[in-house]
Design an enzyme around this catalytic site. Structure first.
Site, PDB file in Angstrom:
ATOM      1  N   GLY A  71      83.094  47.628  15.629  1.00 62.75           N
ATOM      2  CA  GLY A  71      82.757  49.005  15.273  1.00 62.75           C
ATOM      3  C   GLY A  71      83.923  49.774  14.693  1.00 62.75           C
ATOM      4  N   TRP A  74      83.292  52.084  11.601  1.00 57.35           N
ATOM      5  CA  TRP A  74      82.602  53.301  12.039  1.00 57.35           C
ATOM      6  C   TRP A  74      83.570  54.252  12.745  1.00 57.35           C
ATOM      7  CZ3 TRP A  74      78.794  53.420  16.717  1.00 57.35           C
ATOM      8  CH2 TRP A  74      78.108  54.641  16.747  1.00 57.35           C
ATOM      9  N   HIS A 128      94.662  46.024  14.486  1.00 52.76           N
ATOM     10  CA  HIS A 128      93.936  45.095  15.355  1.00 52.76           C
ATOM     11  C   HIS A 128      94.865  44.486  16.400  1.00 52.76           C
ATOM     12  CE1 HIS A 128      90.125  45.266  13.423  1.00 52.76           C
ATOM     13  NE2 HIS A 128      90.445  44.601  12.334  1.00 52.76           N
ATOM     14  N   ARG A 150      83.371  45.938  22.091  1.00 49.91           N
ATOM     15  CA  ARG A 150      81.937  45.682  21.926  1.00 49.91           C
ATOM     16  C   ARG A 150      81.524  44.505  22.794  1.00 49.91           C
ATOM     17  NH1 ARG A 150      79.389  44.699  15.859  1.00 49.91           N
ATOM     18  NH2 ARG A 150      77.201  45.201  16.335  1.00 49.91           N
ATOM     19  N   TYR A 218      81.357  50.287  22.064  1.00 49.06           N
ATOM     20  CA  TYR A 218      80.475  50.472  20.911  1.00 49.06           C
ATOM     21  C   TYR A 218      79.084  50.914  21.352  1.00 49.06           C
ATOM     22  CZ  TYR A 218      77.817  49.208  16.690  1.00 49.06           C
ATOM     23  OH  TYR A 218      76.995  49.224  15.599  1.00 49.06           O
TER      24      TYR A 218
END
Length: 331
Positions: A71, A74, A128, A150, A218
């Site tokens: 996600g 987003w 990341h 997630r 998420y």
């Protein structure tokens, strides 16, 4: 400027020495190296080392963090819209003509050779990197971190589809069988993996430093987007005013950044992400379904049991839950 002048030549030398000694292998579709306990595509490793050596965080920085395919596209859009809401209205937002990844500097790419120019009113950065591998200046300064994770099965399915897009129409695409990729994912040999260790690193740190790290799932963000838009704004020090809330701006921000809105933009359907960077990929690869529970359409009962077993073992005793296989529904 978030970075000072740094000895990038020394970083390059260290990168060359490191890649000659660290174990190579992992995903057959990518040249991956294991560094500090996690697996990285080789094309990003120099940037990772460079960020660790040279990035100097400022107290006002807001670092958005995640493992891949949880996600992140987003989250960046939401945070960018919140931070820039006094600079642009929804009809002039740069999000209408740029992928959110392009608007928020990425440590592994943008700090590979020299620090990029950054506007003071745009404090967002992204990575990341697992918590243990973050540049020390991020840990030592009072800058803030927002992490999103997630459900592991959805993360794996999304990652598998994404990797297929990265290598489509090449010989490597034939090597991306879901059974093989699941085996690699479970062993931790996925980009920026092991996934469970990545999540737990930030979860543990968020419990120790709740004022510094906001930990999001998420699924929660999907179910209560306007609520979390306000929570994210508060955490970033950009709270919505009473007038903005009465005007429904949190709800408008949630709608403006939702999957349907972002995926329908021409820039996200037809243009490429970083066409001159280390990885060239269509923006559309970052938008597939944006749903919860899509793993049901791809995983066998044996695959589900394997992933759930690892999740239960990894999360045992840490008060972090994703839910079981028979709960929830696709959206």
């Amino acid at each position: 400027m978030a970075c000072e002048e740094a000895p990038y030549d020394e970083t390059k030398t260290r990168y060359q020495e490191l890649t000659s000694t660290v174990p190579a292998g992992g995903n057959p579709a990518e040249d991956m190296y294991k560094y500090q306990g996690f697996w990285y595509p080789k094309v990003f490793l120099e940037g990772i080392i460079s960020a660790q050596d040279n990035f100097k965080a400022k107290p006002t920085d807001i670092i958005l963090c995640s493992a891949p395919k949880t996600g992140f596209t987003w989250l960046k859009a939401l945070c960018y819209a919140i931070v820039t809401r006094t600079l642009f209205d929804e009809f002039k937002s740069p999000l209408l003509s740029n992928l959110s990844h392009f608007l928020v500097p990425f440590l592994e790419i943008d700090f590979a050779e020299s620090p990029p120019h950054r506007e003071p009113q745009l404090p967002l950065l992204s990575t990341h990197l697992p918590f243990t591998s973050l540049p020390e200046s991020i840990k030592e300064t009072p800058c803030r971190i927002i992490y999103i994770c997630r459900e592991p099965k959805d993360t794996f399915v999304s990652l598998w589809h994404y990797l297929k897009r990265v290598v489509e129409n090449t010989e490597s695409e034939k090597m991306l069988k879901i059974e093989d990729q699941l085996d690699m994912f479970c062993k931790g040999k996925s980009p920026w993996g092991p996934y469970w260790d990545h999540v737990l690193g930030y979860w543990t740190a968020s419990l120790e430093m709740p004022e510094k790290i906001m930990f999001l799932k998420y699924e929660d963000l999907k179910n209560q987007t306007p609520f979390f838009v306000k929570e994210i704004a508060n955490f970033m020090g950009k709270p919505f005013s009473v007038e903005e809330e009465l005007d429904g701006l949190p709800e408008k921000t949630a709608k403006f950044c939702n999957f349907e809105s972002m995926s329908s933009l021409e820039v996200n359907k037809c243009e490429k992400f970083r066409p001159r960077g280390p990885v060239e990929i269509m923006n559309s690869a970052f938008f597939r379904k944006g749903t919860v529970g899509d793993w049901r359409n791809y995983l066998t009962s044996e695959m589900i049991a394997k992933l759930d077993h690892i999740t239960n073992e990894k999360l045992r005793g840490c008060a972090l839950e994703f839910g079981s296989s028979d709960l929830g529904s696709s959206q």
